[in-house]
Design a protein around this motif. Sequence first.
Motif, mmCIF file in Angstrom:
data_model
loop_
_atom_site.group_PDB
_atom_site.id
_atom_site.type_symbol
_atom_site.label_atom_id
_atom_site.label_comp_id
_atom_site.label_asym_id
_atom_site.label_seq_id
_atom_site.Cartn_x
_atom_site.Cartn_y
_atom_site.Cartn_z
ATOM 1 N N MET A 81 3.245 6.487 -11.868
ATOM 2 C CA MET A 81 2.675 6.534 -10.545
ATOM 3 C C MET A 81 3.742 6.135 -9.535
ATOM 4 O O MET A 81 4.619 5.334 -9.837
ATOM 5 N N LYS A 82 3.618 6.690 -8.353
ATOM 6 C CA LYS A 82 4.573 6.436 -7.283
ATOM 7 C C LYS A 82 3.839 6.016 -6.016
ATOM 8 O O LYS A 82 2.707 6.415 -5.776
ATOM 9 N N VAL A 88 1.108 6.471 0.519
ATOM 10 C CA VAL A 88 0.274 7.283 -0.355
ATOM 11 C C VAL A 88 0.613 6.947 -1.801
ATOM 12 O O VAL A 88 1.778 7.003 -2.192
ATOM 13 N N ALA A 89 -0.393 6.598 -2.592
ATOM 14 C CA ALA A 89 -0.206 6.368 -4.028
ATOM 15 C C ALA A 89 -0.556 7.661 -4.758
ATOM 16 O O ALA A 89 -1.639 8.222 -4.553
ATOM 17 N N ILE A 90 0.378 8.136 -5.584
ATOM 18 C CA ILE A 90 0.182 9.431 -6.254
ATOM 19 C C ILE A 90 0.627 9.357 -7.709
ATOM 20 O O ILE A 90 1.350 8.444 -8.113
ATOM 21 N N VAL A 111 16.907 13.819 16.042
ATOM 22 C CA VAL A 111 17.167 12.466 15.556
ATOM 23 C C VAL A 111 15.883 11.647 15.648
ATOM 24 O O VAL A 111 15.144 11.743 16.623
ATOM 25 N N GLY A 112 15.606 10.849 14.620
ATOM 26 C CA GLY A 112 14.430 9.981 14.650
ATOM 27 C C GLY A 112 13.212 10.558 13.964
ATOM 28 O O GLY A 112 12.127 10.017 14.092
ATOM 29 N N ASP A 113 13.386 11.664 13.218
ATOM 30 C CA ASP A 113 12.250 12.246 12.500
ATOM 31 C C ASP A 113 11.689 11.286 11.461
ATOM 32 O O ASP A 113 10.513 11.352 11.138
ATOM 33 N N GLY A 114 12.499 10.412 10.923
ATOM 34 C CA GLY A 114 11.998 9.396 10.011
ATOM 35 C C GLY A 114 12.628 9.437 8.637
ATOM 36 O O GLY A 114 13.621 10.122 8.399
ATOM 37 N N LYS A 115 12.018 8.683 7.735
ATOM 38 C CA LYS A 115 12.496 8.563 6.369
ATOM 39 C C LYS A 115 11.302 8.534 5.422
ATOM 40 O O LYS A 115 10.193 8.195 5.805
ATOM 41 N N ILE A 116 11.589 8.884 4.157
ATOM 42 C CA ILE A 116 10.588 8.786 3.099
ATOM 43 C C ILE A 116 11.163 7.897 2.008
ATOM 44 O O ILE A 116 12.285 8.123 1.546
ATOM 45 N N PHE A 117 10.407 6.885 1.612
ATOM 46 C CA PHE A 117 10.812 5.975 0.552
ATOM 47 C C PHE A 117 9.885 6.169 -0.639
ATOM 48 O O PHE A 117 8.672 6.325 -0.471
ATOM 49 N N ILE A 118 10.440 6.135 -1.851
ATOM 50 C CA ILE A 118 9.653 6.325 -3.067
ATOM 51 C C ILE A 118 9.818 5.094 -3.940
ATOM 52 O O ILE A 118 10.934 4.705 -4.260
ATOM 53 N N SER A 119 8.696 4.492 -4.323
ATOM 54 C CA SER A 119 8.701 3.313 -5.185
ATOM 55 C C SER A 119 7.849 3.595 -6.410
ATOM 56 O O SER A 119 6.896 4.379 -6.356
ATOM 57 N N THR A 174 -8.353 1.625 -13.711
ATOM 58 C CA THR A 174 -6.944 1.295 -13.538
ATOM 59 C C THR A 174 -6.082 2.545 -13.756
ATOM 60 O O THR A 174 -6.549 3.564 -14.250
ATOM 61 N N GLY A 175 -4.834 2.424 -13.369
ATOM 62 C CA GLY A 175 -3.878 3.506 -13.582
ATOM 63 C C GLY A 175 -4.198 4.751 -12.798
ATOM 64 O O GLY A 175 -4.693 4.699 -11.682
ATOM 65 N N GLY A 176 -3.928 5.913 -13.417
ATOM 66 C CA GLY A 176 -4.133 7.196 -12.774
ATOM 67 C C GLY A 176 -5.564 7.466 -12.367
ATOM 68 O O GLY A 176 -5.821 8.168 -11.389
ATOM 69 N N GLU A 177 -6.524 6.908 -13.088
ATOM 70 C CA GLU A 177 -7.940 7.084 -12.733
ATOM 71 C C GLU A 177 -8.269 6.416 -11.401
ATOM 72 O O GLU A 177 -9.147 6.859 -10.681
ATOM 73 N N ALA A 178 -7.550 5.340 -11.075
ATOM 74 C CA ALA A 178 -7.816 4.601 -9.847
ATOM 75 C C ALA A 178 -7.191 5.267 -8.630
ATOM 76 O O ALA A 178 -7.620 5.029 -7.511
ATOM 77 N N VAL A 179 -6.181 6.114 -8.875
ATOM 78 C CA VAL A 179 -5.523 6.785 -7.752
ATOM 79 C C VAL A 179 -6.445 7.872 -7.267
ATOM 80 O O VAL A 179 -6.696 8.105 -6.154
#
Length: 112
Positions: free
Chosen positions: A1-2, A63-65, A86-94, A107-112
């Motif tokens: 999950m991300k 967004v959790a996916i 300039v200033g369109d933004g950024k995307i971060f992935i965790s 829990t897990g994928g079922e909870a998303v």
Amino acid sequence: MKLVTAIIKPFKLDDVREALSEISVQGMTVTEVKGFGRQKGHTELYRGAEYVVDFLPKVKIEVAILDEHLDAVLEAISNAANTGKVGDGKIFISTLDDVVRIRTGETGGEAV
């Protein structure tokens, strides 16, 4: 999950929301934030006085996916938030270790 976190221009929020809805992303968290990157703010004129705006208004979307949806989500956000300026933004992935739905205990994928 991300966990995908995008910092975008406020007027692009509806476009991004619609783009994510089209690819069946269910749920997001939106926060009004202020910050700066390479823009480093700008100077404005108010009642004849010049002042510096250090922090610009932005919108943070979270967004959790599932892992398999990552490419589609990145493409949807990038295309919808892009103005070419300039200033369109950024995307971060965790990486998310786990998710728990409070109501059902799923829990897990079922909870998303």
